[in-house]
Design a protein around this motif. Structure first.
Motif, PDB file in Angstrom:
ATOM      1  N   GLU A 177      29.998  37.363  37.972  1.00  0.00           N
ATOM      2  CA  GLU A 177      30.295  37.483  37.139  1.00  0.00           C
ATOM      3  C   GLU A 177      32.149  37.908  37.296  1.00  0.00           C
ATOM      4  O   GLU A 177      31.905  39.074  38.147  1.00  0.00           O
ATOM      5  CB  GLU A 177      29.802  38.140  36.187  1.00  0.00           C
ATOM      6  N   GLY A 178      33.380  36.968  36.985  1.00  0.00           N
ATOM      7  CA  GLY A 178      34.185  37.539  36.862  1.00  0.00           C
ATOM      8  C   GLY A 178      34.278  38.148  35.584  1.00  0.00           C
ATOM      9  O   GLY A 178      34.852  37.886  34.221  1.00  0.00           O
TER      10      GLY A 178
ATOM     11  N   ARG B  90      32.858  37.427  29.973  1.00  0.00           N
ATOM     12  CA  ARG B  90      33.009  36.860  31.322  1.00  0.00           C
ATOM     13  C   ARG B  90      32.709  36.215  31.633  1.00  0.00           C
ATOM     14  O   ARG B  90      32.056  35.353  30.903  1.00  0.00           O
ATOM     15  CB  ARG B  90      31.527  38.027  32.276  1.00  0.00           C
ATOM     16  N   GLU B  91      33.665  35.412  32.717  1.00  0.00           N
ATOM     17  CA  GLU B  91      32.841  34.519  33.691  1.00  0.00           C
ATOM     18  C   GLU B  91      31.918  34.173  34.310  1.00  0.00           C
ATOM     19  O   GLU B  91      31.746  35.193  34.501  1.00  0.00           O
ATOM     20  CB  GLU B  91      33.828  34.306  34.491  1.00  0.00           C
ATOM     21  N   LEU B  92      30.933  33.216  33.861  1.00  0.00           N
ATOM     22  CA  LEU B  92      30.208  32.845  35.130  1.00  0.00           C
ATOM     23  C   LEU B  92      30.131  32.237  35.893  1.00  0.00           C
ATOM     24  O   LEU B  92      30.144  30.612  35.507  1.00  0.00           O
ATOM     25  CB  LEU B  92      28.523  32.808  33.665  1.00  0.00           C
TER      26      LEU B  92
ATOM     27  N   PHE C  83      37.096  35.418  45.028  1.00  0.00           N
ATOM     28  CA  PHE C  83      36.719  35.858  44.923  1.00  0.00           C
ATOM     29  C   PHE C  83      34.827  35.421  44.526  1.00  0.00           C
ATOM     30  O   PHE C  83      33.830  36.140  45.819  1.00  0.00           O
ATOM     31  CB  PHE C  83      36.742  37.850  44.301  1.00  0.00           C
ATOM     32  N   GLU C  84      34.900  35.539  44.026  1.00  0.00           N
ATOM     33  CA  GLU C  84      33.334  35.145  42.878  1.00  0.00           C
ATOM     34  C   GLU C  84      32.695  34.122  44.086  1.00  0.00           C
ATOM     35  O   GLU C  84      31.538  34.210  44.201  1.00  0.00           O
ATOM     36  CB  GLU C  84      33.310  34.513  41.806  1.00  0.00           C
ATOM     37  N   ILE C  85      33.318  33.244  45.245  1.00  0.00           N
ATOM     38  CA  ILE C  85      32.694  33.052  46.360  1.00  0.00           C
ATOM     39  C   ILE C  85      31.860  33.409  47.353  1.00  0.00           C
ATOM     40  O   ILE C  85      30.905  33.561  47.910  1.00  0.00           O
ATOM     41  CB  ILE C  85      33.115  31.721  46.289  1.00  0.00           C
ATOM     42  N   ALA C  86      32.573  35.308  47.290  1.00  0.00           N
ATOM     43  CA  ALA C  86      31.740  36.173  48.060  1.00  0.00           C
ATOM     44  C   ALA C  86      29.977  36.183  48.220  1.00  0.00           C
ATOM     45  O   ALA C  86      29.487  35.696  49.543  1.00  0.00           O
ATOM     46  CB  ALA C  86      32.680  37.502  47.640  1.00  0.00           C
TER      47      ALA C  86
ATOM     48  N   VAL D 182      36.457  45.581  42.271  1.00  0.00           N
ATOM     49  CA  VAL D 182      35.709  46.137  41.140  1.00  0.00           C
ATOM     50  C   VAL D 182      35.802  45.230  39.671  1.00  0.00           C
ATOM     51  O   VAL D 182      35.461  45.493  38.583  1.00  0.00           O
ATOM     52  CB  VAL D 182      36.116  47.073  40.436  1.00  0.00           C
ATOM     53  N   HIS D 183      36.199  43.885  39.716  1.00  0.00           N
ATOM     54  CA  HIS D 183      36.635  43.208  38.892  1.00  0.00           C
ATOM     55  C   HIS D 183      35.871  41.951  38.433  1.00  0.00           C
ATOM     56  O   HIS D 183      35.892  41.011  38.472  1.00  0.00           O
ATOM     57  CB  HIS D 183      37.853  42.545  38.528  1.00  0.00           C
ATOM     58  N   HIS D 184      34.665  41.921  39.580  1.00  0.00           N
ATOM     59  CA  HIS D 184      33.404  41.459  39.345  1.00  0.00           C
ATOM     60  C   HIS D 184      32.596  41.824  39.494  1.00  0.00           C
ATOM     61  O   HIS D 184      31.694  43.015  39.955  1.00  0.00           O
ATOM     62  CB  HIS D 184      33.672  40.255  41.185  1.00  0.00           C
TER      63      HIS D 184
END
Length: 337
Positions: free
Chosen positions: A118-119, A219-221, A48-51, A281-283
């Motif tokens: 941020e994940g 949180r993931e960067l 999802f982070e790549i959106a 919501v988790h991003h």
């Protein structure tokens, strides 16, 4: 539970890649902006982070932008991991900070340009297994991948309870969809991974779910990366700056109205649309350079060095991996809207 996990399956990897190629080919360029030339972007198109990257490539980059399955390996000439990623040289690539640290040991010219997303990770567990706190995971089987950003997050969560990976039975299950199957079948008692597998895991547990947030812990960067050489080359630098500007504009759209970005992610990962909505919501769609970026790298370097049986690099050495100059130039360009 809304639906059985087994009823929600992704289609073929090639179908997702074909969709991404189509998106790049039909991208609409911002009016009045010179075409800086085609740019090649690699990243995990099933996250999802790549959106914002997908939306930037389709709508905001003033030229041709192709997004392909890959990682920072495509920046440094290393072959893709078997079964993951395509051959090809990237202008820019996305990955969690964990992988930038790992690859930069052998390739110190790797550069982190900005954080795209941020994940926000979580631990998903089965309450009926006697789990009421993270401490109760001691002795339990947990589906996770220790050498990833989610593994690092889990390490920190365990440390808060005086535990380590030695106190749990870590099961690095791939493909990731197998983690939820293992949880559903009672083979593991918890799952620690990124979305949407965390959401899938939560769904199969239903009322038996207990979860632990990583807020304030980690949180993931999910960063945009390139190399010192590409930043020094005027032509590739112009493409990179323009693409960062596109990410900034795309992220602003996502914060305002995420609907189209969700459609892109649904297509790229062949996800269930409801899973995308539930996991959104988790991003945090940051599109910035976090003030604590170097602090995060320094702390995580200690962990990676211990895992890889090497000496950790100094804070000064790690600082050279961060180059925000292209990001600052992109900010100065102003929005395309």
């Amino acid at each position: 539970m809304r639906r059985s996990f087994l009823s929600v399956r992704r289609k073929s990897f090639l179908a997702g890649i074909a969709c991404l190629c189509a998106l790049a080919a039909c991208s609409t360029e911002p009016e009045g902006v010179p075409d800086p030339g085609p740019i090649a972007i690699y990243g995990n198109t099933q996250t999802f982070e790549i959106a914002p990257v997908l939306l930037a490539a389709e709508k905001y980059y003033p030229g041709e932008a192709s997004v392909r399955m890959g990682s920072v390996a495509n920046l440094v000439g290393e072959p893709p991991v078997p079964g993951f990623g395509e051959e090809g040289e990237a202008d820019v690539a996305t990955n969690a900070e964990t992988q930038a640290l790992r690859y930069s040991v052998e390739h110190p010219d790797l550069r982190i340009l900005m954080t795209v997303t941020e994940g926000l990770y979580r631990v998903v567990a089965r309450r009926s297994a006697g789990i009421e706190s993270v401490a109760d995971l001691k002795g339990k089987s947990v589906a996770t991948i220790p050498q990833t950003s989610s593994g690092y997050f889990f390490k920190l969560m365990l440390e808060r309870e005086g535990l380590s990976f030695d106190d749990i039975d870590a099961k690095p299950i791939v493909p990731l969809s197998g983690m939820t199957r293992a949880l559903e079948n009672g083979e593991v008692e918890a799952v620690v991974i990124w979305e949407p597998e965390s959401e899938n895991a939560a769904q199969v547990l239903g009322d038996d779910l207990i979860e632990f947030s990583g807020e304030g812990v980690y949180r993931e960067l999910f960063n945009l990366n390139s190399t010192a050489g590409k930043l020094e080359n005027p032509e590739s630098r112009e493409r990179i700056v323009r693409f960062i500007r596109a990410i900034l504009d795309a992220s602003e759209e996502i914060r305002r109205d995420p609907s189209h970005a969700r459609e892109l992610i649904t297509a790229s990962g062949e996800f269930d649309p409801q899973d995308v909505e539930d996991s959104w919501v988790h991003h945090n769609w940051l599109a910035a350079v976090p003030e604590d970026m170097l602090d995060v790298l320094v702390k995580q370097e200690q962990w990676l060095a211990e895992r890889d049986d090497r000496e950790p690099r100094s804070r000064e050495e790690l600082a050279t991996l961060i180059d925000t100059s292209a990001y600052e130039e992109a900010l100065a360009l102003g929005s395309a809207e």
